[in-house]
Design a protein around this motif. Structure first.
Motif, short mmCIF file in Angstrom:
data_model
loop_
_atom_site.label_atom_id
_atom_site.label_comp_id
_atom_site.label_asym_id
_atom_site.label_seq_id
_atom_site.Cartn_x
_atom_site.Cartn_y
_atom_site.Cartn_z
N LEU A 223 -7.23 4.14 -8.83
CA LEU A 223 -8.14 4.47 -7.86
C LEU A 223 -7.45 5.48 -6.85
N SER A 224 -6.31 5.25 -6.56
CA SER A 224 -5.35 6.17 -5.62
C SER A 224 -5.16 7.51 -6.12
N ALA A 225 -4.74 7.66 -7.42
CA ALA A 225 -4.50 8.73 -8.10
C ALA A 225 -5.89 9.59 -8.30
N THR A 226 -6.87 8.96 -8.79
CA THR A 226 -7.99 9.54 -9.01
C THR A 226 -8.58 10.20 -7.89
N THR A 227 -8.65 9.52 -6.72
CA THR A 227 -9.28 9.83 -5.60
C THR A 227 -8.75 11.05 -5.02
N LEU B 6 0.76 -1.23 -0.08
CA LEU B 6 -0.01 -0.02 -0.10
C LEU B 6 0.90 1.08 0.12
N GLN B 7 2.06 1.26 0.35
CA GLN B 7 3.04 2.36 0.18
C GLN B 7 3.10 3.08 -1.06
N GLY B 8 3.01 2.45 -2.10
CA GLY B 8 3.15 3.18 -3.42
C GLY B 8 1.95 3.80 -3.54
N PRO B 9 0.63 3.05 -3.65
CA PRO B 9 -0.60 3.50 -3.86
C PRO B 9 -0.96 4.98 -2.87
N LEU B 10 -0.36 4.66 -1.46
CA LEU B 10 -0.34 5.92 -0.54
C LEU B 10 0.32 7.02 -1.10
N ALA B 11 1.40 6.78 -1.52
CA ALA B 11 2.42 7.98 -1.88
C ALA B 11 1.62 8.61 -3.07
N LEU B 12 1.10 7.92 -3.97
CA LEU B 12 0.43 8.32 -5.38
C LEU B 12 -0.71 9.11 -4.89
N PHE B 13 -1.54 8.65 -3.87
CA PHE B 13 -2.45 9.40 -3.30
C PHE B 13 -2.23 10.70 -2.92
N ILE B 14 -1.16 10.69 -2.02
CA ILE B 14 -0.80 12.06 -1.46
C ILE B 14 -0.17 13.11 -2.43
N SER B 15 0.51 12.33 -3.50
CA SER B 15 1.31 13.19 -4.40
C SER B 15 -0.02 13.88 -5.40
N LEU C 95 2.86 7.96 -11.10
CA LEU C 95 1.98 6.86 -11.48
C LEU C 95 2.65 6.23 -12.56
N ALA C 96 3.37 6.90 -13.67
CA ALA C 96 4.05 5.99 -14.65
C ALA C 96 5.21 5.44 -14.14
N TRP C 97 5.86 6.04 -13.13
CA TRP C 97 7.10 5.22 -12.53
C TRP C 97 6.52 4.09 -12.04
N GLN C 98 5.40 4.19 -11.05
CA GLN C 98 4.89 3.01 -10.20
C GLN C 98 4.51 2.13 -11.14
N LEU C 99 3.71 2.27 -12.27
CA LEU C 99 3.33 1.21 -13.10
C LEU C 99 4.45 0.40 -13.76
N GLY C 100 5.59 1.02 -13.85
CA GLY C 100 7.02 0.15 -14.39
C GLY C 100 7.42 -0.60 -13.20
N GLN C 101 7.13 -0.13 -12.02
CA GLN C 101 7.58 -1.19 -10.71
C GLN C 101 6.54 -2.45 -10.63
N GLU C 102 5.72 -2.43 -10.92
CA GLU C 102 4.81 -3.27 -11.12
C GLU C 102 4.75 -3.70 -9.41
N ASN C 103 4.54 -3.22 -8.53
CA ASN C 103 4.22 -3.26 -6.95
C ASN C 103 2.96 -3.19 -6.60
N ALA C 104 1.96 -2.76 -7.38
CA ALA C 104 0.49 -2.64 -7.22
C ALA C 104 -0.24 -2.75 -8.51
N SER C 105 -1.44 -3.02 -8.24
CA SER C 105 -2.22 -3.30 -9.68
C SER C 105 -2.61 -1.99 -10.18
N PRO C 106 -2.31 -1.92 -11.74
CA PRO C 106 -3.09 -0.62 -12.19
C PRO C 106 -4.45 -0.02 -11.65
N GLY C 107 -5.23 -1.04 -11.30
CA GLY C 107 -6.48 -0.48 -10.89
C GLY C 107 -6.37 0.25 -9.48
N LEU C 108 -5.57 -0.35 -9.02
CA LEU C 108 -5.36 0.41 -7.44
C LEU C 108 -4.81 1.62 -7.46
#
Length: 141
Positions: free
Chosen positions: A46-50, A5-14, A30-43
């Motif tokens: 959702l984190s970025a949009t929210t 959840l650290q990646g999605p949480l950092a993305l949410f805050i950003s 978001l683009a960087w985290q997609l490349g890391q493949e540590n979290a699902s694109p859907g999550l």
């Protein structure tokens, strides 16, 4: 679990910070985290949009608060005048462009100042921002 959840949480805050009047770079994160493949694109979507929508609603609320202190004629900044003209012409639908850099934040601020409907504004803001992050995931995911 917490590490996932650290990646999605950092993305949410950003994303939240990026959609206020402060600068940020949630798209790059978001683009960087997609490349890391540590979290699902859907999550990540959702984190970025929210986060981004909540930041825009914060800016919208700031506009409503400022309107109680300053009259509408105080919109002397050229960006604010452009945003006012745009929103007076298109109403909440103009907030579909709230995702745009530079003009998106003033649009949300002025929409609050103009006291546009909260629900219609929320729907337009969410649609625009959700689509933007979906495009980024399509390009980099």
């Amino acid at each position: 679990m917490i590490e996932a959840l650290q990646g999605p949480l950092a993305l949410f805050i950003s994303a939240l910070i990026s959609s206020t009047l402060l600068p940020g770079g949630s798209e790059a994160l978001l683009a960087w985290q997609l490349g890391q493949e540590n979290a699902s694109p859907g999550l990540l979507w959702l984190s970025a949009t929210t986060g981004n929508v909540l930041g825009s609603l914060l800016t919208f609320a700031m506009g409503r608060w400022i309107a109680t202190r300053y009259p509408l004629r105080a919109l002397d900044n050229p960006r604010h005048r452009q945003a006012r003209d745009w929103l007076e012409r298109y109403g909440p639908l103009g907030l579909l462009l709230a995702w745009l850099p530079i003009i998106g934040d003033p649009l949300c601020l002025v929409a609050g100042w103009l006291r546009l409907g909260v629900i219609a504004s929320l729907i337009a803001i969410t649609l625009g921002k959700a689509l933007r992050y979906a495009v980024i995931i399509g390009l980099f995911g």
